[in-house]
Design a protein around this motif. Sequence first.
Motif, mmCIF file in Angstrom:
data_model
loop_
_atom_site.group_PDB
_atom_site.id
_atom_site.type_symbol
_atom_site.label_atom_id
_atom_site.label_comp_id
_atom_site.label_asym_id
_atom_site.label_seq_id
_atom_site.Cartn_x
_atom_site.Cartn_y
_atom_site.Cartn_z
ATOM 1 N N PRO A 280 34.652 8.419 -40.828
ATOM 2 C CA PRO A 280 35.536 8.127 -39.756
ATOM 3 C C PRO A 280 36.864 8.468 -39.730
ATOM 4 C CG PRO A 280 34.095 6.220 -40.492
ATOM 5 C CD PRO A 280 34.010 7.135 -41.503
ATOM 6 N N GLN A 281 37.642 8.543 -38.423
ATOM 7 C CA GLN A 281 38.823 9.386 -38.521
ATOM 8 C C GLN A 281 39.658 8.110 -39.214
ATOM 9 O OE1 GLN A 281 39.720 12.456 -37.721
ATOM 10 N NE2 GLN A 281 41.727 11.691 -38.417
ATOM 11 N N THR A 282 39.405 6.767 -39.089
ATOM 12 C CA THR A 282 40.395 5.881 -39.649
ATOM 13 C C THR A 282 40.484 5.939 -41.127
ATOM 14 O OG1 THR A 282 38.318 4.451 -39.674
ATOM 15 C CG2 THR A 282 40.097 4.215 -37.608
ATOM 16 N N GLU A 283 39.146 6.527 -41.796
ATOM 17 C CA GLU A 283 39.344 6.747 -43.345
ATOM 18 C C GLU A 283 40.161 7.959 -43.755
ATOM 19 O OE1 GLU A 283 35.479 6.359 -45.240
ATOM 20 O OE2 GLU A 283 34.802 4.763 -43.925
ATOM 21 N N HIS A 284 39.826 8.963 -42.823
ATOM 22 C CA HIS A 284 40.749 10.182 -42.966
ATOM 23 C C HIS A 284 42.231 9.970 -42.922
ATOM 24 C CE1 HIS A 284 38.036 13.647 -43.638
ATOM 25 N NE2 HIS A 284 37.456 12.786 -42.905
ATOM 26 N N ASP A 285 42.871 9.122 -42.020
ATOM 27 C CA ASP A 285 43.975 8.546 -41.631
ATOM 28 C C ASP A 285 44.446 7.720 -42.769
ATOM 29 O OD1 ASP A 285 43.933 10.040 -39.292
ATOM 30 O OD2 ASP A 285 43.623 8.302 -38.033
ATOM 31 N N ALA A 286 43.717 6.988 -43.455
ATOM 32 C CA ALA A 286 44.329 6.238 -44.581
ATOM 33 C C ALA A 286 44.526 7.089 -45.587
ATOM 34 C CB ALA A 286 43.088 5.163 -44.710
ATOM 35 N N ALA A 287 43.352 8.031 -45.948
ATOM 36 C CA ALA A 287 43.514 8.762 -47.116
ATOM 37 C C ALA A 287 44.654 9.693 -47.054
ATOM 38 C CB ALA A 287 42.347 9.541 -47.214
ATOM 39 N N LEU A 288 44.954 10.041 -45.958
ATOM 40 C CA LEU A 288 46.221 11.135 -45.740
ATOM 41 C C LEU A 288 47.553 10.271 -45.934
ATOM 42 C CD1 LEU A 288 47.455 13.818 -44.713
ATOM 43 C CD2 LEU A 288 47.204 12.946 -42.317
ATOM 44 N N LYS A 289 47.576 9.186 -45.381
ATOM 45 C CA LYS A 289 48.675 8.282 -45.410
ATOM 46 C C LYS A 289 48.981 8.005 -47.092
ATOM 47 C CE LYS A 289 50.790 4.008 -44.199
ATOM 48 N NZ LYS A 289 50.585 2.759 -43.405
ATOM 49 N N LYS A 290 47.989 7.608 -47.861
ATOM 50 C CA LYS A 290 48.218 7.447 -49.033
ATOM 51 C C LYS A 290 48.780 8.640 -50.003
ATOM 52 C CE LYS A 290 46.009 5.345 -53.358
ATOM 53 N NZ LYS A 290 44.613 5.038 -53.881
ATOM 54 N N ALA A 291 48.021 9.772 -49.517
ATOM 55 C CA ALA A 291 48.248 11.092 -50.146
ATOM 56 C C ALA A 291 49.854 11.303 -49.906
ATOM 57 C CB ALA A 291 47.552 12.269 -49.632
ATOM 58 N N GLU A 292 50.424 11.349 -48.722
ATOM 59 C CA GLU A 292 51.819 11.430 -48.157
ATOM 60 C C GLU A 292 52.617 10.620 -49.368
ATOM 61 O OE1 GLU A 292 51.485 10.990 -44.302
ATOM 62 O OE2 GLU A 292 51.131 13.122 -43.723
ATOM 63 N N GLN A 293 52.052 9.104 -49.471
ATOM 64 C CA GLN A 293 53.115 8.358 -50.118
ATOM 65 C C GLN A 293 53.056 8.824 -51.601
ATOM 66 O OE1 GLN A 293 50.883 4.647 -49.669
ATOM 67 N NE2 GLN A 293 52.005 4.041 -47.423
ATOM 68 N N VAL A 294 52.040 9.144 -52.395
ATOM 69 C CA VAL A 294 51.854 9.484 -53.695
ATOM 70 C C VAL A 294 52.672 10.831 -53.778
ATOM 71 C CG1 VAL A 294 50.609 10.517 -55.557
ATOM 72 C CG2 VAL A 294 49.749 8.661 -54.025
ATOM 73 N N LEU A 295 52.676 12.012 -52.642
ATOM 74 C CA LEU A 295 53.424 13.098 -52.575
ATOM 75 C C LEU A 295 54.940 12.806 -52.587
ATOM 76 C CD1 LEU A 295 53.918 16.045 -52.354
ATOM 77 C CD2 LEU A 295 53.361 15.923 -49.864
ATOM 78 N N ALA A 296 55.396 11.705 -52.146
ATOM 79 C CA ALA A 296 56.815 11.441 -51.962
ATOM 80 C C ALA A 296 57.237 11.010 -53.045
ATOM 81 C CB ALA A 296 57.143 10.405 -50.757
ATOM 82 N N GLN A 297 56.441 10.135 -53.692
ATOM 83 C CA GLN A 297 56.738 9.882 -55.349
ATOM 84 C C GLN A 297 56.861 10.671 -56.222
ATOM 85 O OE1 GLN A 297 54.259 6.415 -56.512
ATOM 86 N NE2 GLN A 297 55.394 6.204 -58.405
ATOM 87 N N ALA A 298 55.745 11.721 -56.142
ATOM 88 C CA ALA A 298 55.773 12.901 -56.961
ATOM 89 C C ALA A 298 56.812 13.780 -56.877
ATOM 90 C CB ALA A 298 54.528 13.983 -56.775
ATOM 91 N N LYS A 299 57.549 13.952 -55.727
ATOM 92 C CA LYS A 299 58.838 14.626 -55.475
ATOM 93 C C LYS A 299 60.039 13.828 -55.828
ATOM 94 C CE LYS A 299 57.566 17.320 -51.469
ATOM 95 N NZ LYS A 299 57.412 17.336 -50.031
ATOM 96 N N ARG A 300 60.001 12.503 -55.765
ATOM 97 C CA ARG A 300 61.183 11.765 -56.599
ATOM 98 C C ARG A 300 61.264 11.692 -57.806
ATOM 99 N NH1 ARG A 300 59.461 7.894 -52.612
ATOM 100 N NH2 ARG A 300 58.581 6.847 -54.168
ATOM 101 N N GLU A 301 59.965 11.793 -58.533
ATOM 102 C CA GLU A 301 59.916 11.772 -59.912
ATOM 103 C C GLU A 301 59.153 13.172 -60.457
ATOM 104 O OE1 GLU A 301 60.347 7.545 -61.584
ATOM 105 O OE2 GLU A 301 58.859 7.426 -59.870
ATOM 106 N N PRO A 302 59.325 14.270 -60.379
ATOM 107 C CA PRO A 302 58.336 15.243 -60.463
ATOM 108 C C PRO A 302 57.936 15.355 -62.050
ATOM 109 C CG PRO A 302 60.718 16.270 -60.232
ATOM 110 C CD PRO A 302 60.645 14.747 -59.966
ATOM 111 N N GLY A 303 58.631 14.819 -63.084
ATOM 112 C CA GLY A 303 58.390 14.660 -64.399
ATOM 113 C C GLY A 303 57.024 13.617 -64.546
#
Length: 629
Positions: A280-303
């Motif tokens: 369902p779209q709700t699961e896609h939205d939740a997965a995308l949100k989590k991915a964006e959060q992890v990406l933001a953390q990876a950009k802050r701490e690339p190492g």
Amino acid sequence: MFDFVREKKRLVQVVLALIILPFAFWGMDSYQNSGDSPASATVDDVKISQQELDDAMRQQQERLRQMMGGNVDPSLLDSPEMKRSVLDGLVARQLLVSAAQSAGLRVSDEALAEFIGGLEAFQVNGVFDKAQYESALRERGMSPAMFEARLREDMLGQQVRDAYLYNGFASNDVAGKLIRLNEQQRTISVAGVSIATLAGKVTVSDADVKAYFEKNPKEFQIPEQARVEYVKFSARDLADAIAVSADEIKQYYESHQNEFGAPEQRRAAHILISVAQAAPQTEHDAALKKAEQVLAQAKREPGKFAELAKAHSQDPGSAAIGGDLGFFGQGMMVKPFEEAAFALKQGELSGVVKSDFGYHIIKLLELKPAQLIPLGTVRADIEAKLRQQKADEQFAELAEKFSNTVYEQSDTLKPAAELIKGHVAQSDWLVKGMPAAEPWTAKMLQAVFSEDAVKSKRNTAAIEVAANTLVAARILEHKPAAVRPLAEVQAVVHAKLVQQRAAAMAVEQGKSMLAQLNNGSKPSLNWSPAQQITRGQHGSLDAALVRQVYQADAAKLPRYVGAEVPQGFILVRIDAVGKDGEVEELKLARYAQQLRQMTGEEMFRAYLGDLKQNASIEVHLPEAAPAQP
């Protein structure tokens, strides 16, 4: 998904067989539907064409050549039994594919790509190479679509097999009992009545020898023999005489550079937030949100990308190693992932990338630029390939002319030899029914000793004795089968009769002694030192005699058993039976696993038998034996 190849190594041998052995398909449509090719069998509504059977027969012939070092008679595959065996395999394959499709099983494009990418035959320096893949298939007359369609079906069938093979059942209790039975020790001593010790007591007269000779003349028959002249026409011989110019080598290299290039390879790591495509779209939205959060953390701490992958990635094949996917080339990953990975610079992070598996964050770890293998490195390979190509073309052009010349000028082989710029050779004495190394295969000898060749001294037909190798022969001298004279074989017959009569005496004495022992008497015997045996480890003791040892009632010892053996008669005294001990856990687990595998195989055979019984199977081989249930 990325550990699919590691989990499916069982299919590797099947796949390698598909690409190593020569195929002669006539395009994808003929592979799937066989066009107007006559059917060798039909399974429900699916036709197995005569072309498919011929291809499978050629594959089997090539397997035998590889197993036997090339010394195999092609006529072995001409028998109705062999054809039926190969056809039964094709029928079973189709039954499994149909069963898998009916059960809703499927092989995704991603799984297929992952598996192909893991095969060494398609790799260069340990990495999948698209050019190598296409080149390997092209050399064997296959397109990627043909190969992938065949492989997809084999993987479907494998899913059905695995459902049974990996789900056999055997309890630890049964395994423990089997261990105790198989490893129970019995202490024995052995004595024997030897033929050799009795041979000196045997008397054989000249009349006995003569009577045996006259009663068994076939034992002393000299087979039919012939000495021939012959011409051998081989693509291999043609290749040795073919010259390839430097210009031809250079031209091939320049026009086939995709075969000699090491394409650009990239090593990337990723973090996968998994979500099913149909979720369902709700699961896609939740997965995308989590991915964006992890990406933001990876950009802050690339190492700390590897740490983030271990903590958040849902790809079981790479998460534990920091998301590292190793090196890969174009065509190995799903398209959105590949496009993103090949757009990155070294050390750069991607945005969130969506694929059928969910949402990825990709980091490019390392880059290997494309490289072209120098001409000097591959010159010898190109030369050999061009030489063989020319030889195959010449052989195809001349093979029919060679066969026709042998047939049309049947009283001489000289014109056929001149046609191929070869020579007429002569053989040693050939023996009917005794095939030897190439070219004297069973099929070739059958032609040499045919009535037309023997009586009319005509050329044999041009017989295929190996791949792209034809031989025609003509008899120079012939000796019919004959019985050797008695004087020549008298010593052989005498020795045989002595052996037979000494063996009969040994058996008679051995049985008499066994009866005495079982009645409580103690005849004079030279018993061996005591030894301990099990059902599986019993030294030089005959397996049938071991069965008697373990079938004997050991309630009251000693017990005696005996049996006839090639050396005479063996007596065994059973002195003790070992007590059952504790079964080691590791051994118990190993036995249980073997039993589960055996029961799984039996379940699969039964399942396949049911499929055959419930399917509509028609076989169109007039000479084939009745179908097996």
